[in-house]
Design a protein around this motif. Structure first.
Motif, PDB file in Angstrom:
ATOM      1  N   UNK A  30       0.704  -1.167   0.070  1.00 53.35           N
ATOM      2  CA  UNK A  30      -0.075  -0.073   0.006  1.00 53.35           C
ATOM      3  C   UNK A  30       0.840   1.184   0.035  1.00 53.35           C
ATOM      4  N   UNK A  31       1.972   1.178   0.540  1.00 53.84           N
ATOM      5  CA  UNK A  31       2.907   2.472   0.609  1.00 53.84           C
ATOM      6  C   UNK A  31       3.390   2.828  -1.150  1.00 53.84           C
ATOM      7  N   UNK A  32       3.349   1.819  -1.735  1.00 51.91           N
ATOM      8  CA  UNK A  32       3.869   1.867  -3.317  1.00 51.91           C
ATOM      9  C   UNK A  32       2.916   2.227  -4.024  1.00 51.91           C
ATOM     10  N   UNK A  33       1.432   2.109  -3.874  1.00 53.09           N
ATOM     11  CA  UNK A  33       0.455   1.695  -4.645  1.00 53.09           C
ATOM     12  C   UNK A  33       0.258   3.070  -5.627  1.00 53.09           C
ATOM     13  N   UNK A  34       0.492   4.060  -4.927  1.00 51.57           N
ATOM     14  CA  UNK A  34       0.057   5.514  -5.613  1.00 51.57           C
ATOM     15  C   UNK A  34      -1.189   5.556  -5.672  1.00 51.57           C
ATOM     16  N   UNK A  66      -2.283  -3.622  -3.121  1.00 44.32           N
ATOM     17  CA  UNK A  66      -3.257  -3.148  -2.177  1.00 44.32           C
ATOM     18  C   UNK A  66      -3.871  -4.434  -1.511  1.00 44.32           C
ATOM     19  N   UNK A  67      -3.871  -5.568  -2.039  1.00 41.60           N
ATOM     20  CA  UNK A  67      -4.754  -6.588  -1.823  1.00 41.60           C
ATOM     21  C   UNK A  67      -4.445  -7.619  -0.806  1.00 41.60           C
ATOM     22  N   UNK A  68      -3.231  -7.423  -0.534  1.00 39.19           N
ATOM     23  CA  UNK A  68      -2.517  -8.394   0.356  1.00 39.19           C
ATOM     24  C   UNK A  68      -2.809  -8.173   2.054  1.00 39.19           C
TER      25      UNK A  68
END
Length: 277
Positions: A30-34, A66-68
């Motif tokens: 999530x930190x790199x999802x943008x 995001x999904x994990x």
């Protein structure tokens, strides 16, 4: 004589390598999802989409990032909560000399054990939408009977040893007997059970999410991705294959890690005069 001591670090490393990718994606993804960006279906690779897009035009790679977290968090919390209840119940049943107390603790769990886990979760979901927290509580609840019976059966063997009776005659506290001796004696078996139970919990959480229980139908969740994109498997396989492989890696890596932790390496033993004493 050959030793297996050198094989143990290798199994640990293999387990850690298998777990590294899904766990890293779950924790750091999530930190790199943008941002979501524009929705423009592009099932083929390219066009700024490393893994193409899903069935509604969302970037597949972003959905993977995001999904994990939901899958991993719910599985770990559920397993932890199940043992948080099962340990005191099982240890009390194994150590008590009061038959009525043992029956009072274990028989209600038999009733819950008779109901299939997924069926119970679906029945509750028909009445109220559980959400992620509710799903974690439900999965923990359906795992308590199995876990408690495993704790009781494992602890009963250790509780029948003369050492426990000696501790009781010396006036030692229940905590010291249950945790200090019986719990420590049963630790290896319970750790092995925890590895298998975590795998079962991951399967149950993923199946529930696959059926739309505990997560929104359009949520970024690996199990939801498999469900929602499976109809387009041959057109856009990455939206199904990648999250499915990550769930498989979680289960396989968890079991392998517990197996490696519990493995007893053989020690070299000399054979002949002056050895083996």
């Amino acid at each position: 004589m050959m030793t297996r001591a050198g094989a143990r670090p290798g199994r640990f490393m293999l387990a850690l390598l298998i777990l590294a990718v899904p766990v890293a994606l779950a924790l750091l993804g999530p930190l790199f999802a943008g941002g979501p960006g524009p929705r423009a279906p592009s099932f083929a690779l390219g066009g700024g989409h490393w893994l193409g897009t899903d069935f509604v035009g969302r970037d597949t790679w972003r959905q993977v990032l995001l999904g994990g977290r939901s899958v991993v968090a719910v599985a770990l919390v559920s397993t932890g909560l199940a043992y948080l209840v099962a340990l005191p119940v099982g240890l009390t049943g194994a150590l008590t000399h009061r038959v009525w107390l043992d029956e009072l603790l274990m028989r209600p769990l038999d009733v819950l054990l008779a109901v299939p886990s997924l069926l119970l979760i679906l029945l509750v979901a028909c009445v109220v939408s559980p959400g992620a927290v509710g799903l974690a509580l439900l999965v923990a609840l359906v795992n308590v009977p199995d876990a408690a019976r495993m704790v009781r059966a494992t602890a009963a063997e250790a509780a029948s040893r003369p050492a426990v009776e000696a501790l009781r005659m010396q006036g030692e506290s229940w905590w010291r007997m249950a945790i200090g001796y019986v719990g420590r004696s049963a630790a290896r078996t319970l750790a092995a059970d925890a590895g298998m139970r975590l795998t079962g919990v991951l399967h149950l959480v993923s199946t529930a999410a696959f059926l739309g229980v505990g997560v929104a139908p359009d949520a970024a969740d690996w199990a939801v991705m498999v469900d929602r994109n499976r109809t387009g498997l041959f057109l856009q396989p990455w939206a199904v294959v990648v999250p499915a492989l990550l769930i498989i890696a979680l289960t396989m890596g968890s079991n392998l890690l517990f197996d490696a932790a519990l493995e007893k390496p053989y020690r070299k033993r000399g054979i002949g005069c002056g050895h083996g004493r």
